[in-house]
Design a protein around this motif. Structure first.
Motif, mmCIF file in Angstrom:
data_model
loop_
_atom_site.group_PDB
_atom_site.id
_atom_site.type_symbol
_atom_site.label_atom_id
_atom_site.label_comp_id
_atom_site.label_asym_id
_atom_site.label_seq_id
_atom_site.Cartn_x
_atom_site.Cartn_y
_atom_site.Cartn_z
ATOM 1 N N ILE A 451 0.834 -1.204 0.000
ATOM 2 C CA ILE A 451 0.000 0.000 0.000
ATOM 3 C C ILE A 451 0.866 1.249 0.000
ATOM 4 O O ILE A 451 0.585 2.217 -0.709
ATOM 5 N N VAL A 452 1.936 1.219 0.782
ATOM 6 C CA VAL A 452 2.841 2.367 0.854
ATOM 7 C C VAL A 452 3.422 2.678 -0.522
ATOM 8 O O VAL A 452 3.525 3.843 -0.926
ATOM 9 N N GLN A 453 3.786 1.648 -1.270
ATOM 10 C CA GLN A 453 4.353 1.862 -2.603
ATOM 11 C C GLN A 453 3.366 2.583 -3.506
ATOM 12 O O GLN A 453 3.737 3.474 -4.277
ATOM 13 N N VAL A 454 2.090 2.226 -3.408
ATOM 14 C CA VAL A 454 1.062 2.882 -4.220
ATOM 15 C C VAL A 454 0.901 4.334 -3.796
ATOM 16 O O VAL A 454 0.818 5.242 -4.629
ATOM 17 N N VAL A 455 0.854 4.570 -2.498
ATOM 18 C CA VAL A 455 0.702 5.936 -1.982
ATOM 19 C C VAL A 455 1.852 6.821 -2.463
ATOM 20 O O VAL A 455 1.650 7.954 -2.907
ATOM 21 N N GLU A 456 3.060 6.298 -2.391
ATOM 22 C CA GLU A 456 4.228 7.083 -2.800
ATOM 23 C C GLU A 456 4.190 7.435 -4.282
ATOM 24 O O GLU A 456 4.669 8.495 -4.683
ATOM 25 N N ASN A 457 3.611 6.557 -5.092
ATOM 26 C CA ASN A 457 3.595 6.783 -6.544
ATOM 27 C C ASN A 457 2.429 7.626 -7.008
ATOM 28 O O ASN A 457 2.444 8.119 -8.146
ATOM 29 N N THR A 458 1.408 7.809 -6.162
ATOM 30 C CA THR A 458 0.201 8.483 -6.638
ATOM 31 C C THR A 458 -0.160 9.743 -5.879
ATOM 32 O O THR A 458 -0.934 10.553 -6.381
ATOM 33 N N MET A 459 0.371 9.911 -4.685
ATOM 34 C CA MET A 459 0.039 11.100 -3.893
ATOM 35 C C MET A 459 1.254 12.012 -3.815
ATOM 36 O O MET A 459 2.324 11.600 -3.388
ATOM 37 N N ASP A 460 1.066 13.258 -4.261
ATOM 38 C CA ASP A 460 2.160 14.208 -4.182
ATOM 39 C C ASP A 460 1.813 15.314 -3.198
ATOM 40 O O ASP A 460 0.851 15.222 -2.451
ATOM 41 N N GLY A 461 2.606 16.371 -3.201
ATOM 42 C CA GLY A 461 2.346 17.483 -2.314
ATOM 43 C C GLY A 461 2.678 17.163 -0.868
ATOM 44 O O GLY A 461 3.211 16.108 -0.526
ATOM 45 N N THR A 462 2.313 18.092 0.016
ATOM 46 C CA THR A 462 2.625 17.958 1.440
ATOM 47 C C THR A 462 1.931 16.765 2.066
ATOM 48 O O THR A 462 2.543 15.982 2.793
ATOM 49 N N SER A 463 0.633 16.613 1.764
ATOM 50 C CA SER A 463 -0.098 15.508 2.384
ATOM 51 C C SER A 463 0.456 14.165 1.926
ATOM 52 O O SER A 463 0.557 13.222 2.711
ATOM 53 N N GLY A 464 0.852 14.059 0.645
ATOM 54 C CA GLY A 464 1.425 12.815 0.156
ATOM 55 C C GLY A 464 2.706 12.466 0.882
ATOM 56 O O GLY A 464 2.938 11.308 1.250
ATOM 57 N N ALA A 465 3.548 13.479 1.130
ATOM 58 C CA ALA A 465 4.800 13.241 1.852
ATOM 59 C C ALA A 465 4.534 12.813 3.291
ATOM 60 O O ALA A 465 5.177 11.896 3.818
ATOM 61 N N LEU A 466 3.568 13.469 3.948
ATOM 62 C CA LEU A 466 3.247 13.121 5.340
ATOM 63 C C LEU A 466 2.737 11.690 5.439
ATOM 64 O O LEU A 466 3.146 10.926 6.324
ATOM 65 N N TYR A 467 1.838 11.323 4.532
ATOM 66 C CA TYR A 467 1.305 9.954 4.548
ATOM 67 C C TYR A 467 2.410 8.938 4.295
ATOM 68 O O TYR A 467 2.469 7.886 4.938
ATOM 69 N N ALA A 468 3.304 9.240 3.346
ATOM 70 C CA ALA A 468 4.372 8.294 3.013
ATOM 71 C C ALA A 468 5.333 8.102 4.188
ATOM 72 O O ALA A 468 5.726 6.973 4.505
ATOM 73 N N ILE A 469 5.703 9.193 4.836
ATOM 74 C CA ILE A 469 6.599 9.087 6.003
ATOM 75 C C ILE A 469 5.932 8.286 7.108
ATOM 76 O O ILE A 469 6.528 7.375 7.700
ATOM 77 N N PHE A 470 4.681 8.626 7.392
ATOM 78 C CA PHE A 470 3.977 7.954 8.481
ATOM 79 C C PHE A 470 3.804 6.464 8.201
ATOM 80 O O PHE A 470 4.058 5.605 9.070
ATOM 81 N N LEU A 471 3.389 6.126 6.988
ATOM 82 C CA LEU A 471 3.126 4.720 6.669
ATOM 83 C C LEU A 471 4.420 3.904 6.616
ATOM 84 O O LEU A 471 4.434 2.737 7.032
ATOM 85 N N ASN A 472 5.491 4.488 6.111
ATOM 86 C CA ASN A 472 6.776 3.781 6.133
ATOM 87 C C ASN A 472 7.225 3.516 7.571
ATOM 88 O O ASN A 472 7.733 2.436 7.886
ATOM 89 N N SER A 473 7.031 4.493 8.446
ATOM 90 C CA SER A 473 7.366 4.296 9.852
ATOM 91 C C SER A 473 6.484 3.220 10.476
ATOM 92 O O SER A 473 6.954 2.393 11.279
ATOM 93 N N LEU A 474 5.219 3.215 10.076
ATOM 94 C CA LEU A 474 4.293 2.218 10.604
ATOM 95 C C LEU A 474 4.725 0.808 10.202
ATOM 96 O O LEU A 474 4.682 -0.137 11.017
ATOM 97 N N VAL A 475 5.181 0.652 8.959
ATOM 98 C CA VAL A 475 5.700 -0.641 8.509
ATOM 99 C C VAL A 475 6.874 -1.066 9.383
ATOM 100 O O VAL A 475 6.969 -2.227 9.830
#
Length: 596
Positions: A451-475
């Motif tokens: 799921i994180v890989q999809v988020v990183e490839n499809t969500m940009d901007g500030t919110s995309g970066a925040l989600y990617a950092i958080f989800l990678n940490s969660l993993v």
């Protein structure tokens, strides 16, 4: 593309504008000086004797010509007022008093009647005084064909800068005036150029253009072959970029067009210059360059050995570009080649060609093998989760988030730039597609990693970066709890709390700052206290609702200001709470949040 030329300027006094811009050249290049009275930019004395090269013309074509004065390029330039030739007296003074005349002087001028006459008069006065001076008139524009141009001949446009660069580099080697003139003329004879623009330009200080004037281009209309002083070209068409480039290249290269077949490209070496007329964004100029290079190779089997793309000769803030092609030929002077002269270093602020000849000539096609540095296949953690329940929860959460997009967009239109809802929806739809088409493994770490890989490839901007950092940490923190065996509410709560702490290292956002943290924090706190996902989701929604009326401390809302924060909750927090409610199995309520 923007289709209206702005009549707004920071400096509306045209005389002051020209004078101050010339002064600025001496600030940005300490090797040049200004004769303010005569609007002459010239190299300061102290360099070795060489053939001096002088050019110039009306202002408004910057960086031509003043910013091309410097070691390895021009020796001096003479500026007129905007789009008007300098006077013969200005030019005479430049020739006779502002450059080294010991080895002779080459005066290069573009083919416009006023320029040719005034520069010619200055040259003749210098010759009459016994000076050794040659004059070269450059006409590279094919936008107006032979029939229409008549005895006047082709106009000079951006290809002229290639003549300046090559002849200037040759002069710097100590070559004779005879050789410098010969190579400059040979270069000019092997260049063709054509421009196109979406609108006429506005000269500072003049009345705004009449919107009903016949000169104004209609929406989507392009003037093909427009000159650099708003002169008409070969015609107007409503045409997209690929077809526009095709037409322009035909005018440059089609040998069947006898009205414009000025040059037969018969060399293995071709130089391409894509010139910004002043108002095209760097991003769009990149797209134009790619289109031109692609069509040259596909339709003409031409692969340029050098590609120069940038701002070299403008028409003020002209919303257009020009294409110039130089057919590289043998100079037959026993010295450096045209390409070597083009590659030679210079010290002029207007010239931009930072790539070394060795880099061009290497023609490297090497790429890094992604597999060599890619992360290995995601390793199973052993932290189990019911794949069917997992899939159902994900679909429920993602569908609820997608359904919330209109409400989130309305909120973000009030307090942001309106893209938050679309960004969340795009990410959610992509994850939903992956979840729907993929059999989940039942390993919490593996499935979340995908799921994180999809988020990183499809969500940009500030919110995309925040989600990617958080989800990678969660993993990461879920993997650390693999020994638990099963991804219980307690495991999720602990990992979420640790991931939240990791996120705080990258953003100062805290509860009360009106961000998505206001929805995330209560969800994590209640989940850890109760172990109940539904209660945690409801707490998240309450936290999001609480951001209505909360003044932002972070994010775009801080800069926008106004009272919008009193009308709607934070859109990012609202969207996240909708996701949590969906994951907890709470069906979307109607109606959606309405703005007060």
């Amino acid at each position: 593309m923007i289709e209206t030329m702005s009549a707004k300027h920071f400096v509306n006094d045209a005389t002051h504008l020209v004078n101050s811009a010339l002064q600025a050249l001496t600030i940005t290049n300490p090797s040049v000086a200004l004769d303010a009275e005569n609007k002459i930019i010239y190299r300061r004395p102290g360099h070795a004797p060489q053939v001096s090269i002088i050019s110039g013309g009306g202002s408004g074509h910057e960086p031509s010509f003043g910013a091309f004065v410097g070691e390895g390029l021009l020796s001096a330039s003479v500026a007129g007022t905007i789009f008007a030739s300098p006077s013969a007296e200005q030019i005479r003074r430049a020739i006779m008093s502002r450059v080294d005349a010991q080895k002779g002087i080459l005066v290069t001028v573009m083919n416009y009647t006023g320029d040719v006459l005034n520069f010619g008069m200055g040259v003749e006065k210098a010759k009459a005084a016994g000076m050794k001076v040659e004059m070269l008139v450059v006409g590279d524009d094919v936008g107006v064909g032979r029939a229409k141009a008549g005895k006047v001949g082709r106009r000079g446009i951006a290809g002229t800068v290639l003549v300046h660069k090559i002849s200037g580099a040759l002069a710097a080697t100590g070559a004779s005036l005879e050789d410098v003139y010969k190579v400059a003329k040979l270069t000019a004879e092997n260049i063709v150029s054509v421009g196109a623009s979406l609108d006429h330009v506005h000269v500072p200080g003049r009345a705004p253009p009449d919107p009903n004037s016949s000169e104004k281009l209609a929406d989507g209309e392009v003037e093909i072959g427009m000159g650099i002083h708003n002169e008409p070209g070969s015609g107007r068409e409503k045409v997209e970029l690929p077809k526009l480039v095709e037409r322009m290249l035909q005018q440059l290269l089609d040998q069947k067009d006898k009205d414009r077949a000025f040059l037969r490209v018969n060399s293995n070496e071709v130089v391409l210059l894509i010139n910004n007329l002043g108002g095209v964004s760097v991003l769009e100029l990149g797209g134009i360059t790619a289109e031109v290079v692609g069509q040259l190779e596909k339709n003409y089997n031409i692969k340029p050995v050098r590609v120069l793309s940038g701002t070299y000769m403008t028409s003020l803030n002209g919303l257009g570009f020009s294409i110039s092609i130089l057919n590289v030929v043998n100079t037959n002077i026993g010295g450096p080649s045209m390409l070597q002269l083009l590659d030679a270093p210079c010290e002029a602020t207007g010239w931009a060609a930072p790539v070394k000849k060795e880099t061009w000539e290497a023609k490297s096609s090497q790429v890094r093998d992604a597999s060599a540095s890619a992360v290995d296949e995601i390793q199973a953690s052993g932290l189990k989760i019911d794949p069917e329940a997992e899939k159902a929860a994900l679909i429920s959460g993602l569908e609820r988030l997608i359904a919330a997009e209109p409400a989130v967009t309305r909120m973000d239109t009030v307090v942001g730039d309106g893209d938050c809802g679309i960004g969340l929806k795009r990410g959610a739809e992509s994850v939903l597609k992956m979840v729907s088409q993929t059999k989940l493994s039942g390993d919490a770490v593996v499935d979340l990693s995908k799921i994180v890989q999809v988020v990183e490839n499809t969500m940009d901007g500030t919110s995309g970066a925040l989600y990617a950092i958080f989800l990678n940490s969660l993993v990461h923190y879920l993997r650390q709890q693999a020994s638990a065996g099963v991804a219980t509410a307690k495991v999720w709560g602990t990992a979420l709390k640790q991931a939240s702490e990791a996120l705080s290292r990258y953003t100062p956002a805290q509860p009360g700052d009106r961000t998505l943290i206001d929805a995330l924090h209560p969800f994590i706190e209640v989940l850890n206290a109760s172990g109940d996902f539904k209660k945690a989701a409801e707490a998240s929604k309450k936290g999001a609702e609480g951001t209505k009326g909360m003044k932002a401390s972070l994010g775009r809302t801080v800069y926008i200001g106004g009272s919008g924060f009193e009308q709607v909750p934070d859109p990012g927090a609202w969207g996240l709470s909708e996701l949590f409610l969906g994951l907890a199995g709470v069906k979307s309520s109607e109606p959606d949040y309405e703005m007060v």
